[in-house]
Design an enzyme around this catalytic site. Structure first.
Site, PDB file in Angstrom:
ATOM      1  N   LYS A  40       0.815  -1.143  -0.138  1.00 56.36           N
ATOM      2  CA  LYS A  40       0.130   0.081  -0.038  1.00 56.36           C
ATOM      3  C   LYS A  40       0.690   1.063  -0.045  1.00 56.36           C
ATOM      4  O   LYS A  40       0.394   2.241  -0.382  1.00 56.36           O
ATOM      5  CB  LYS A  40      -0.800   0.041   1.111  1.00 56.36           C
ATOM      6  CG  LYS A  40      -2.261  -1.037   1.000  1.00 56.36           C
ATOM      7  CD  LYS A  40      -3.110  -0.595   1.817  1.00 56.36           C
ATOM      8  CE  LYS A  40      -4.370  -1.733   1.913  1.00 56.36           C
ATOM      9  NZ  LYS A  40      -5.334  -1.329   2.790  1.00 56.36           N
TER      10      LYS A  40
ATOM     11  N   LYS B 215      -8.446 -15.849  -9.831  1.00 59.13           N
ATOM     12  CA  LYS B 215      -9.575 -15.631  -8.945  1.00 59.13           C
ATOM     13  C   LYS B 215     -10.553 -14.540  -9.386  1.00 59.13           C
ATOM     14  O   LYS B 215      -9.894 -13.493  -9.603  1.00 59.13           O
ATOM     15  CB  LYS B 215      -9.354 -15.356  -7.423  1.00 59.13           C
ATOM     16  CG  LYS B 215      -9.699 -16.285  -6.613  1.00 59.13           C
ATOM     17  CD  LYS B 215      -9.309 -16.154  -5.180  1.00 59.13           C
ATOM     18  CE  LYS B 215     -10.141 -15.296  -4.332  1.00 59.13           C
ATOM     19  NZ  LYS B 215      -9.752 -14.949  -2.818  1.00 59.13           N
TER      20      LYS B 215
ATOM     21  N   LYS C 291     -12.595  -8.322  -6.575  1.00 61.54           N
ATOM     22  CA  LYS C 291     -13.330  -6.938  -6.441  1.00 61.54           C
ATOM     23  C   LYS C 291     -12.623  -5.821  -7.459  1.00 61.54           C
ATOM     24  O   LYS C 291     -13.194  -4.956  -7.761  1.00 61.54           O
ATOM     25  CB  LYS C 291     -13.228  -6.448  -5.294  1.00 61.54           C
ATOM     26  CG  LYS C 291     -14.613  -6.237  -4.462  1.00 61.54           C
ATOM     27  CD  LYS C 291     -14.303  -5.739  -2.905  1.00 61.54           C
ATOM     28  CE  LYS C 291     -15.392  -6.259  -2.218  1.00 61.54           C
ATOM     29  NZ  LYS C 291     -15.400  -5.513  -0.810  1.00 61.54           N
TER      30      LYS C 291
END
Ligand code: TRP
Length: 336
Positions: A118, A200, A203
């Site tokens: 991040k 996968k 989002k």
């Protein structure tokens, strides 16, 4: 007001108020939450304090948080059985965060891979909250002395840190916190991206067609399935190497309850186009009740408020006691 059963274990789950669950989240885990609340004492918190470790538009955050809450209820969380509330409504999270921060080492926080990722992604805002994020997460869990925490692979390191911090506190001040364990749900479906069925469903996929969200309308769902990447063959069967078709079969089986054999015979004389349309329609029908419940709930702000206010009260009833004991253990003068 949920009546917690002392015989049952406590599950704490923190949910970021960022966007809608995907079909993958739903089939893989969320759809089982309803039954989970009969087996455990469940606590669900929309973690708005965590959300501001990255830049948020305040009005958008408020809207997303309410939506996340409504979605929780639409997905089967019953505010009479479980505790569901906003993290910022229970001040104990932030207060315990401080105490635990004093039992957390700079070095161990520096090793968190999510912090490293991040801080690269938000290089212009590597704030202290981003760095101490896992301490707040430990406080979320330990404030309830939760036994179990449902987490994905990306949060394993954070849970490990919570266990270490709890252990360190116990060593310093005497046995108090339980060491929380990961909750591994009964194997749900692993839904893959519609654009790249080796990955996968996520989002955060850039590709609009890769991910189905549980609030997508019927036309959108069908369009996404029609564009699903498959292979150059024609046969609808579950076989190694047919990742796209396997993914569609697994989804179709999940939402209709049909076995792979039944699906193969149903589509024996049909093409991929027919199959994709059938999957899209079945998924849209399957998700309709969630979508309808969500629309009803998000329009009923008074009801939502009633639920999250009473949720926060229940949460505080548990954490006030725990926090008082913690304050006493560390040597603060008793407030009452
Ligand atoms: N960090 C979690 C995530 O990003 C959210 C979270 C915050 C959480 N506090 C928690 C999850 C406590 C489990 C328990 O998904």
């Amino acid at each position: 007001m949920p009546e917690f059963d002392r015989e049952k274990k406590i599950i704490f789950s923190g949910i970021q108020p960022t966007g809608v669950f995907t079909l993958g989240n739903y089939l893989g885990a969320v759809r089982n939450w309803g039954t989970l609340q009969d087996e455990y004492n469940c606590i669900y918190s929309i973690v708005d304090l965590h959300a501001i470790t990255v830049r948020q538009e305040p009005s958008k955050l408020r809207q997303n948080s309410l939506q996340a809450y409504a979605l929780l209820l639409a997905c089967g969380i019953d505010p009479k059985k479980s505790i569901a509330f906003f993290q910022s409504h229970n001040k104990c999270h932030a207060e315990l965060n401080w105490v635990l921060a004093c039992s957390t080492q700079f070095g161990e926080l520096s090793r968190m891979t999510q912090f490293k990722d991040k801080s690269k992604k938000h290089a212009d805002d590597v704030n202290a909250g981003l760095f101490t994020y896992p301490v707040l997460m430990a406080a979320d869990i330990l404030a309830y002395n939760a036994d179990l925490v449902p987490i994905g692979a990306d949060q394993k390191q954070h849970l490990e840190l919570a266990r270490n911090v709890a252990g360190r506190f116990n060593n310093k001040y005497g046995e108090f916190f339980k060491l929380p364990e990961p909750y591994i749900p009964p194997v749900g479906a692993s839904v893959k991206s519609l654009a790249d069925p080796t990955k996968k469903m996520s989002k955060s996929d850039e590709n609009q067609n890769a991910t189905v969200y549980i609030l997508d309308d019927k036309d959108t769902i069908i369009r996404k399935f029609k564009r699903a990447v498959t292979d150059s063959e024609t046969e609808i069967c579950y076989r190694e190497g047919k990742d796209g078709i396997n993914n569609l079969m697994s989804i179709y089986s999940c939402v209709t309850g049909k076995t792979y054999d039944e699906i193969e015979s149903e589509f024996a004389s049909k093409g991929y186009g027919d199959f994709k349309l059938a999957v899209g329609e079945a998924v849209a029908d399957y998700l309709k009740p969630v979508r309808d419940d969500f629309s009803r709930l998000i329009a009923d702000k008074a009801y939502l408020k009633e639920c999250y206010t009473s949720g926060a009260e229940s949460a505080m009833r548990i954490t006030n006691r725990i926090l008082s004991k913690v304050y006493h253990k560390v040597g603060f003068v008793d407030a009452r």
